[in-house]
Design an enzyme around this catalytic site. Structure first.
Site, PDB file in Angstrom:
ATOM      1  N   SER A 105      25.871  41.458  60.816  1.00  0.00           N
ATOM      2  CA  SER A 105      25.412  41.723  62.183  1.00  0.00           C
ATOM      3  C   SER A 105      26.138  42.946  62.727  1.00  0.00           C
ATOM      4  O   SER A 105      27.044  43.476  62.089  1.00  0.00           O
ATOM      5  CB  SER A 105      25.707  40.523  63.071  1.00  0.00           C
ATOM      6  OG  SER A 105      27.077  40.522  63.407  1.00  0.00           O
ATOM      7  N   LYS A 106      25.730  43.334  63.926  1.00  0.00           N
ATOM      8  CA  LYS A 106      26.320  44.525  64.546  1.00  0.00           C
ATOM      9  C   LYS A 106      27.841  44.440  64.621  1.00  0.00           C
ATOM     10  O   LYS A 106      28.531  45.445  64.582  1.00  0.00           O
ATOM     11  CB  LYS A 106      25.748  44.692  65.956  1.00  0.00           C
ATOM     12  CG  LYS A 106      24.459  45.464  65.955  1.00  0.00           C
ATOM     13  CD  LYS A 106      24.170  46.031  67.331  1.00  0.00           C
ATOM     14  CE  LYS A 106      22.807  46.683  67.282  1.00  0.00           C
ATOM     15  NZ  LYS A 106      21.984  46.409  68.429  1.00  0.00           N
ATOM     16  N   ARG A 107      28.347  43.202  64.746  1.00  0.00           N
ATOM     17  CA  ARG A 107      29.801  43.045  64.856  1.00  0.00           C
ATOM     18  C   ARG A 107      30.527  43.530  63.597  1.00  0.00           C
ATOM     19  O   ARG A 107      31.694  43.860  63.628  1.00  0.00           O
ATOM     20  CB  ARG A 107      30.149  41.573  65.119  1.00  0.00           C
ATOM     21  CG  ARG A 107      30.457  41.300  66.576  1.00  0.00           C
ATOM     22  CD  ARG A 107      30.502  39.819  66.835  1.00  0.00           C
ATOM     23  NE  ARG A 107      29.165  39.249  66.667  1.00  0.00           N
ATOM     24  CZ  ARG A 107      28.920  38.119  66.017  1.00  0.00           C
ATOM     25  NH1 ARG A 107      29.893  37.454  65.467  1.00  0.00           N
ATOM     26  NH2 ARG A 107      27.688  37.652  65.918  1.00  0.00           N
TER      27      ARG A 107
END
Ligand code: GLU
Length: 498
Positions: free
Chosen positions: A250-252
């Site tokens: 994910s973006k994280r």
């Protein structure tokens, strides 16, 4: 004819997972002399992001994954854009309504929400209770005439669905795997499941390749194909892309969109090669693949079942490999935007001339020499223009501590003497002979004749020219900087010492 498609939704910038799906669709189609198509699934108006469709086109073009039937190849029909195909969906849903396979549902969002909460409280899966199925003809006529907002639901068959999955073997979806799901929303747009299968049918898609997250939707899709009396395509569900901590990427976890990788300076060859191996393996230890080799080697049999960890070190390694395979002229063109965006140079009216921030002229030759020096060292195109690495080539005067000029336990007088001698030798060198080979010969001859250690000359000279603890060797640097700048930097170093 084998026909595949990728069907990204323009809800954000193109995800690397979507690029992988597109690559596999492309490879499978090309391997089988088939066609690879693109469909934009933009029916969810609430999640639509302006610019995202253009980003999908740009990402695929950058990667060289050109779809058949589309503006890139001048085909007649594509790319297929769902928001422009409402008539098709309306005609198809009418068929289902007429045959009693779909029905209008006028339940309010409040009723549905209350039902969901009640089911949740009882620990049951949330599903529609079929209330509107029992509306009488008269009730229906009145509701429709009053233009009451409503959705159209599919009448899900009460049966078990089975599917023979290439990777997973037989999949069975028991009765109740799906409820009477919505086909057309109250805004008139179709939901994903409906538009998706209608399009796959009319686009004559033979193989649907998509992410594993859609596996649970399969019973809905199989039921829809059955309701229409259409043959369904083969379905291939790809394993998730995972972060280093084995969670869904994910973006994280950092960069997830193709544009982030372009901005960082990854080459399409490298990113494609990297994602090829995220979910597929060749069965040998071969790791580097050209596009032709990928097409040749790709098969569903070698798809991996488990998630694929996104390992950036591997990507960097591949990227440096592909960078080293390019010639200086190609690398110059590829790295130019990075020099500009790093603020090291700005364009001038002359297309072959740039200026530094301080106004010094920079030629193509100057930039090509830097690229030549860095080529073997960089991992990404942006590294060519990394100010910490090459900023000294563009600076007018260098900022560094005097102590850096001393190699090991050299005395100040020794450093001064060696730099003064280097300056004399450089001054005597004709501009036309100011090449790394000639300078190396000249300076190293003096060093050998005088009997000083190489480091006693090379270290101070290199620091004087670069102001850096670590950098390319002084002769390569001098070759780029040219005589006047080298002499000015030697003066600056001598000033620091006296
Ligand atoms: N729009 C879906 C996605 O972005 C497509 C899934 C499919 O290929 O069926 O994942």
């Amino acid at each position: 004819m084998i026909r595949t498609r990728s069907a990204p939704s323009p809800t954000g910038f193109m995800h690397v997972g979507n690029l992988r799906t597109s690559l596999y669709c492309y490879l499978f189609a090309k391997k089988n002399k088939g066609q690879y198509l693109l469909r934009i699934e933009d029916t969810d108006q609430t999640r639509f992001m302006p610019g995202a469709t253009e980003d999908i086109y740009a990402s695929l073009r950058w990667a060289g994954l050109l779809y058949d039937e589309g503006p890139d190849v001048g085909g007649p029909n594509g790319p297929y854009i769902q928001s422009q195909r409402s008539e098709i969906y309306n005609a198809e849903v009418s068929k289902l309504l007429n045959e009693g396979k779909a029905y209008r549902c006028f339940c309010s969002p409040q009723r549905l929400e209350a039902m969901r909460e009640e089911q949740q409280a009882k620990g049951e899966a949330s599903r529609y209770d079929g209330k509107c199925l029992s509306l009488s003809k008269e009730e229906l006529i009145t509701l429709e005439a009053s233009k009451a907002p409503h959705v159209i639901r599919f009448r899900m068959s009460e049966k078990e669905y089975k599917y023979m999955d290439i990777m997973r073997g037989e999949l069975a979806f028991p009765v109740g795997s799906a409820d009477d799901f919505v086909l057309i929303k109250s805004d008139g747009f179709p939901v994903y499941h409906f538009a998706n299968i209608v399009d796959d049918h009319y686009m004559k898609i033979s193989h649907v390749i998509r992410g594993e997250e859609w596996l649970s939707s399969l019973p809905k899709h199989l039921a829809l194909y059955e309701a229409f009396g259409w043959n369904h395509p083969e379905f291939i569900h790809l394993p998730l892309l995972l972060s280093k901590t084995k969670k869904k990427l994910s973006k994280r976890d950092g960069d997830v969109s193709v544009r982030d990788y372009i901005a960082k300076g990854y080459l399409p060859e490298a990113l494609l090669n990297f994602i090829l191996l995220l979910g597929w393996n060749p069965g040998t230890d071969k790791e580097l693949f050209t596009k032709e080799e990928m097409i040749e080697a790709f098969s569903f049999e070698r798809l991996n079942k488990s998630g694929a960890v996104f390992d950036l070190e591997k990507l960097d390694w591949m990227n440096s490999h592909y960078i080293r395979g390019k010639n200086i002229s190609e690398l110059f063109s590829l790295s130019l935007p990075y020099f500009e965006s790093a603020g090291l140079i700005v364009k001038t009216e002359d297309p072959s001339l740039w200026k530094t921030a301080a106004g010094r002229n920079i030629s193509r030759n100057y930039l090509e020499k830097i690229v030549g020096i860095e080529k073997e060292r960089v991992k990404k195109l942006s590294d060519f223009a990394d100010t910490d690495r090459v900023g000294f080539f563009f600076a007018d005067s260098l900022v560094y501590e005097k102590d850096l000029l001393f190699w090991k336990k050299m005395e100040t007088a020794q450093v001064v003497q060696n730099l003064t001698q280097a300056k004399i030798l450089l001054e005597k060198t004709l501009e036309t002979e100011f090449t790394k080979e000639h300078l190396r010969d000249t300076i190293m001859r003096w060093t050998a004749e005088t009997g000083i250690k190489n480091g006693e000359m090379l270290w101070p000279l290199r620091v004087a020219l670069t102001g850096m603890k670590a950098s390319p060797d002084p002769f390569e640097v001098a070759d780029v900087l040219d005589k006047p700048m080298c002499l000015a930097r030697l003066d600056q170093a001598l000033e620091k010492l006296t």
